[in-house]
Write a protein that holds these residues in place. Sequence first.
Motif, PDB file in Angstrom:
ATOM      1  N   GLU A 104       0.832  -1.204   0.000  1.00 56.56           N
ATOM      2  CA  GLU A 104       0.000   0.000   0.000  1.00 56.56           C
ATOM      3  C   GLU A 104       0.867   1.255   0.000  1.00 56.56           C
ATOM      4  O   GLU A 104       1.986   1.265   0.494  1.00 56.56           O
ATOM      5  CB  GLU A 104      -0.947   0.008   1.215  1.00 56.56           C
ATOM      6  CG  GLU A 104      -0.266   0.137   2.565  1.00 56.56           C
ATOM      7  CD  GLU A 104       0.166  -1.211   3.130  1.00 56.56           C
ATOM      8  OE1 GLU A 104       0.672  -1.241   4.267  1.00 56.56           O
ATOM      9  OE2 GLU A 104       0.004  -2.238   2.454  1.00 56.56           O
ATOM     10  N   TYR A 147      -8.774   4.011   0.261  1.00 55.88           N
ATOM     11  CA  TYR A 147      -9.230   2.672  -0.076  1.00 55.88           C
ATOM     12  C   TYR A 147     -10.738   2.562  -0.233  1.00 55.88           C
ATOM     13  O   TYR A 147     -11.222   1.537  -0.732  1.00 55.88           O
ATOM     14  CB  TYR A 147      -8.787   1.666   0.997  1.00 55.88           C
ATOM     15  CG  TYR A 147      -7.313   1.367   0.983  1.00 55.88           C
ATOM     16  CD1 TYR A 147      -6.720   0.706  -0.094  1.00 55.88           C
ATOM     17  CD2 TYR A 147      -6.497   1.736   2.046  1.00 55.88           C
ATOM     18  CE1 TYR A 147      -5.371   0.430  -0.106  1.00 55.88           C
ATOM     19  CE2 TYR A 147      -5.137   1.455   2.046  1.00 55.88           C
ATOM     20  CZ  TYR A 147      -4.575   0.800   0.972  1.00 55.88           C
ATOM     21  OH  TYR A 147      -3.245   0.524   0.956  1.00 55.88           O
ATOM     22  N   ARG A 169     -17.086  -7.970   7.572  1.00 58.12           N
ATOM     23  CA  ARG A 169     -15.638  -8.102   7.381  1.00 58.12           C
ATOM     24  C   ARG A 169     -15.295  -9.436   6.732  1.00 58.12           C
ATOM     25  O   ARG A 169     -14.507  -9.496   5.768  1.00 58.12           O
ATOM     26  CB  ARG A 169     -14.929  -7.979   8.728  1.00 58.12           C
ATOM     27  CG  ARG A 169     -13.402  -8.161   8.630  1.00 58.12           C
ATOM     28  CD  ARG A 169     -12.744  -8.109   9.996  1.00 58.12           C
ATOM     29  NE  ARG A 169     -13.171  -9.185  10.881  1.00 58.12           N
ATOM     30  CZ  ARG A 169     -12.675 -10.435  10.835  1.00 58.12           C
ATOM     31  NH1 ARG A 169     -11.750 -10.758   9.935  1.00 58.12           N
ATOM     32  NH2 ARG A 169     -13.110 -11.351  11.680  1.00 58.12           N
ATOM     33  N   THR A 190      -0.492  -9.767   1.430  1.00 60.78           N
ATOM     34  CA  THR A 190      -0.057  -9.900   2.830  1.00 60.78           C
ATOM     35  C   THR A 190      -0.914 -10.854   3.647  1.00 60.78           C
ATOM     36  O   THR A 190      -0.517 -11.275   4.727  1.00 60.78           O
ATOM     37  CB  THR A 190      -0.081  -8.530   3.520  1.00 60.78           C
ATOM     38  OG1 THR A 190      -1.441  -8.053   3.572  1.00 60.78           O
ATOM     39  CG2 THR A 190       0.775  -7.512   2.758  1.00 60.78           C
ATOM     40  N   TYR A 192      -4.420  -7.041   0.360  1.00 60.44           N
ATOM     41  CA  TYR A 192      -4.877  -8.200   1.143  1.00 60.44           C
ATOM     42  C   TYR A 192      -4.271  -9.492   0.580  1.00 60.44           C
ATOM     43  O   TYR A 192      -3.779 -10.346   1.333  1.00 60.44           O
ATOM     44  CB  TYR A 192      -6.403  -8.275   1.128  1.00 60.44           C
ATOM     45  CG  TYR A 192      -6.948  -9.490   1.848  1.00 60.44           C
ATOM     46  CD1 TYR A 192      -7.174  -9.455   3.224  1.00 60.44           C
ATOM     47  CD2 TYR A 192      -7.218 -10.675   1.162  1.00 60.44           C
ATOM     48  CE1 TYR A 192      -7.651 -10.574   3.896  1.00 60.44           C
ATOM     49  CE2 TYR A 192      -7.694 -11.795   1.820  1.00 60.44           C
ATOM     50  CZ  TYR A 192      -7.912 -11.739   3.190  1.00 60.44           C
ATOM     51  OH  TYR A 192      -8.381 -12.860   3.859  1.00 60.44           O
ATOM     52  N   SER A 243      -3.716  -9.940   4.967  1.00 59.19           N
ATOM     53  CA  SER A 243      -4.505  -9.139   5.909  1.00 59.19           C
ATOM     54  C   SER A 243      -4.861  -7.808   5.265  1.00 59.19           C
ATOM     55  O   SER A 243      -4.232  -7.383   4.291  1.00 59.19           O
ATOM     56  CB  SER A 243      -3.722  -8.897   7.204  1.00 59.19           C
ATOM     57  OG  SER A 243      -2.518  -8.204   6.935  1.00 59.19           O
ATOM     58  N   ASN A 244      -5.868  -7.161   5.815  1.00 54.50           N
ATOM     59  CA  ASN A 244      -6.301  -5.885   5.262  1.00 54.50           C
ATOM     60  C   ASN A 244      -5.240  -4.814   5.487  1.00 54.50           C
ATOM     61  O   ASN A 244      -4.539  -4.820   6.512  1.00 54.50           O
ATOM     62  CB  ASN A 244      -7.612  -5.447   5.901  1.00 54.50           C
ATOM     63  CG  ASN A 244      -8.778  -6.308   5.450  1.00 54.50           C
ATOM     64  OD1 ASN A 244      -8.870  -6.673   4.285  1.00 54.50           O
ATOM     65  ND2 ASN A 244      -9.668  -6.644   6.381  1.00 54.50           N
ATOM     66  N   PRO A 245      -5.112  -3.874   4.563  1.00 55.34           N
ATOM     67  CA  PRO A 245      -4.082  -2.837   4.715  1.00 55.34           C
ATOM     68  C   PRO A 245      -4.406  -1.909   5.881  1.00 55.34           C
ATOM     69  O   PRO A 245      -5.582  -1.716   6.228  1.00 55.34           O
ATOM     70  CB  PRO A 245      -4.139  -2.093   3.382  1.00 55.34           C
ATOM     71  CG  PRO A 245      -5.503  -2.353   2.845  1.00 55.34           C
ATOM     72  CD  PRO A 245      -5.857  -3.728   3.303  1.00 55.34           C
ATOM     73  N   PRO A 246      -3.402  -1.319   6.495  1.00 58.85           N
ATOM     74  CA  PRO A 246      -3.638  -0.375   7.598  1.00 58.85           C
ATOM     75  C   PRO A 246      -4.526   0.776   7.146  1.00 58.85           C
ATOM     76  O   PRO A 246      -4.384   1.288   6.033  1.00 58.85           O
ATOM     77  CB  PRO A 246      -2.224   0.115   7.951  1.00 58.85           C
ATOM     78  CG  PRO A 246      -1.304  -0.944   7.431  1.00 58.85           C
ATOM     79  CD  PRO A 246      -1.969  -1.513   6.223  1.00 58.85           C
ATOM     80  N   GLY A 247      -5.427   1.153   8.003  1.00 55.20           N
ATOM     81  CA  GLY A 247      -6.301   2.277   7.694  1.00 55.20           C
ATOM     82  C   GLY A 247      -7.595   1.891   7.023  1.00 55.20           C
ATOM     83  O   GLY A 247      -8.543   2.691   6.976  1.00 55.20           O
TER      84      GLY A 247
END
Length: 893
Positions: free
Chosen positions: A2, A8, A208, A57, A54, A59-63
């Motif tokens: 990201e 996003y 989610r 990594t 996602y 996982s969902n990106p920060p923010g």
Amino acid sequence: MEKAGEKYVYDFSEGHKDLKQLLGGKGANLAEMTRMGLPVPAGFTVTTSACQAYLATGSNPPGLAAEIDEHLAALESAMGRRLGDASDPLLVSVRSGAAFSMPGMMETVLNVGLNDESVVGLAAQAGGNERFAWDSYRRLIQMFGKTVCDVPGDEFSNALDEAKAARGATDDLHLEAADLQALTDRYKRIFAKHTGHEFPQDPREQMRLAMEAVFRSWNAERAVLYRRQERIPADLGTAVNVVAMVFGNLGPDSGTGVAFTRDPASGAQGIYGDYLQNAQGEDVVAGIRNTIPLDDLRTLDRRSYDELLEIMATLEGHYRDLCDIEFTIERGKLWMLQTRVGKRTAGAAFRIAAQLVNEGMIDLDEALRRVSGAQLAQLMFPRFDLAEEPVALTKGIGASPGAAVGRAVFSAERAVELAAAGEQVILVRRETNPEDLAGMIAAQGILTARGGKTSHAAVVARGMGRTCVCGADQVEIAADRFTTGGRTINEGDVISVDGTTGCVYLGAVPVRPSEVVQYFEGEQTDSVLVDAVHKLMSHADTTRALAVRTNADTAADAARARRFGAEGIGLCRTEHMFLGDRRELVERLILAATPTERADALAALLPLQRADFVDLFRAMDGLPVTVRLIDPPLHEFLPSLEELAVNVAVARERGEDHAEDAQLLDAVRRMHEQNPMLGLRGVRLGLVIPGLFAMQVRAITEAAVQLAREGLDPHPEIMVPLVGAVQELETVRRECEQIVTEVVADSGVHVLIGTMIEVPRAALTAGQIAEAADFFSFGTNDLTQMGWGFSRDDVEGAFFWRYLELGIFGISPFESIDRDGVGRLIRIATEEGRAVRPGLKLGVCGEHGGDPESVHFFHEVGLDYVSCSPFRVPVARLEAGRAAITAGESDSR
């Protein structure tokens, strides 16, 4: 990875249709309709960038979570309801939406936000409609379980079937509230059994998990397979759309449907689509219940019908194209859930493009952009000949045109298995779903008992160019047979499926040429489709820079290619002229022990070759004919080493005379090669066997001179194969020029001498080779084999499937040019060759010359022509025109 500060999440009011790469097609078009003031439920889009992060990594990106909270709060404020509110709940759908339409390939979850408490509030919100509330809740558990947690879908379907049987109902509409509540409880038990935990009651957790499941679905097996089939890049990712739910299952004054602004099967103007009362959107595309024609909505709800027609006209005018629309009516209120430029059959693509030109909505350049060579190829396939009145089995809805004949199979797995064994099959299903994609690709045609023109089977078949008949509701399908009209068709029985009329026949129905082929053959054909093809082909021919030649070895092939628009022959493979009874003469030539034996063999071959070229030049009078000197792997013209060895051994054992065979065996052993494709062939054979190339050059030039004296206009081009060093070409050229000068004299015949660039070294030393060549023709088949180190005949069946599966190949490099590797060799040879000889004529004669994507590359590189098999000549002409338009756009930018 990201980017710092990357956004996003976009509200529908923030985007527009040109943000497809970021918002996906669905999100971009929802935003566009919102900007247009159309009735779109409130919602927001999570971008493809978030999906990419996602998938990279896990996982969902920060923010991202904070942005979703912010936009969800705005959505709740706009709707006046909160997600998870027990008394007045907000429900949302979580839907995928990639930049390219991938119908049914990825996931959707409806009714997110329901739980054991809010289902009661939903019933109250709906005026005490408990049936609606429990129906919505059971749908959520079913879709969430299957999509998010991989619960087998059949378990839910079986439970629903049992509930209908207990009630004596034929469909789910006749289930009552108590039935649906009991079914919901059973669905929860199924969910818990397969997941090891209870169905999640927290609406935020539901949302989610559903979003992450949509992200993951980008790499689902069926999505990967579809992208590979449609050549969609694998790294784009999908957006996720979170949309406030509107309900088509609230009763008879509600419903859901799909509409097209023109017929996607034929291209005819009018209103086309399907509608289901008291249903949610997935019911239509899944084909679970047979729909009613959209026109019937006029009598059910005239106000909504009129509003829908007005919106459809607005959207078609705005997008200047056929629009595919999903809508829901909630208690008489029309809502637009999606629009996109609709998929269509090949025939519809040409008809619609021509119609829009005639209506002044687009110009001819834009019309040419909207059709493709692949679609034109589909139109050239044959149709059924019904003169003998075949036995009709049933009739459904013609959803994707074509004439398909094959053995009936009843599972995708069986279709793949039999197709791999060389069988033609027809996939027969109640309705298809995304898990059937591999079988749909393998089959010649598809037949379903349920669904309409907007069902999964219809949409996917149209996109792939597969013949498809849907909604044949007289067909009763079992595991390995179907019955209709008192007849039983077992697996393996041959049936014929007509995707234009919807008719299904018993046995193999004869086929006849398509009207488009008849048009190219010069036959008088009067149809709207042919008129459209003519209009767009004419524009392509006036637009394109690339000439289109054909690969032809006989006068018959050359004449047909010329009728199809070929502007010469780019490859005549002379080794094909030495088969049959001539093979023995070549064998004698190769194995000749004395100059006399060799001269006798050459003398016998010369008149045969000359007659071949007379016929070929006559068929292509006035046009260039590139003749490749003989280029076979040596073993193709030698007796079998193994057979000879056995014959000699047997004769020796029996005491029989074997001196002649033994002498022949010694000669073949001397010539035997471990890897014939890289051995004594091409220019090497011509240099090692004195007189071979000379005989062919004499035959070519004598044929040309003969026709010139008859008043014709031959244009021979002699191509030396497999050159890797300029010295090889120089040596052969000197010999050729002596014969040409002797034979041509004052006849007026002009002969070009060039070479085939098919060895990587030739491409890398093209500047040197150009000094001795009048032209280059890229032999991309061998250049691909040698560039990759692949033997095509050995590797395609051995491991290419695995390379495609792993994404190492997006498509076989033998089907479409490898731009980065083999393509770079072509660029180097083009640039270096023309730097030495600016007027160097450049073409390509591998079958890549007829591949649509490859044609665009050859235009970019700056070749003069492409050459391909006769049947692909119209495809190459069309794509060459499209390539010129596309390149013009790039230049203007």
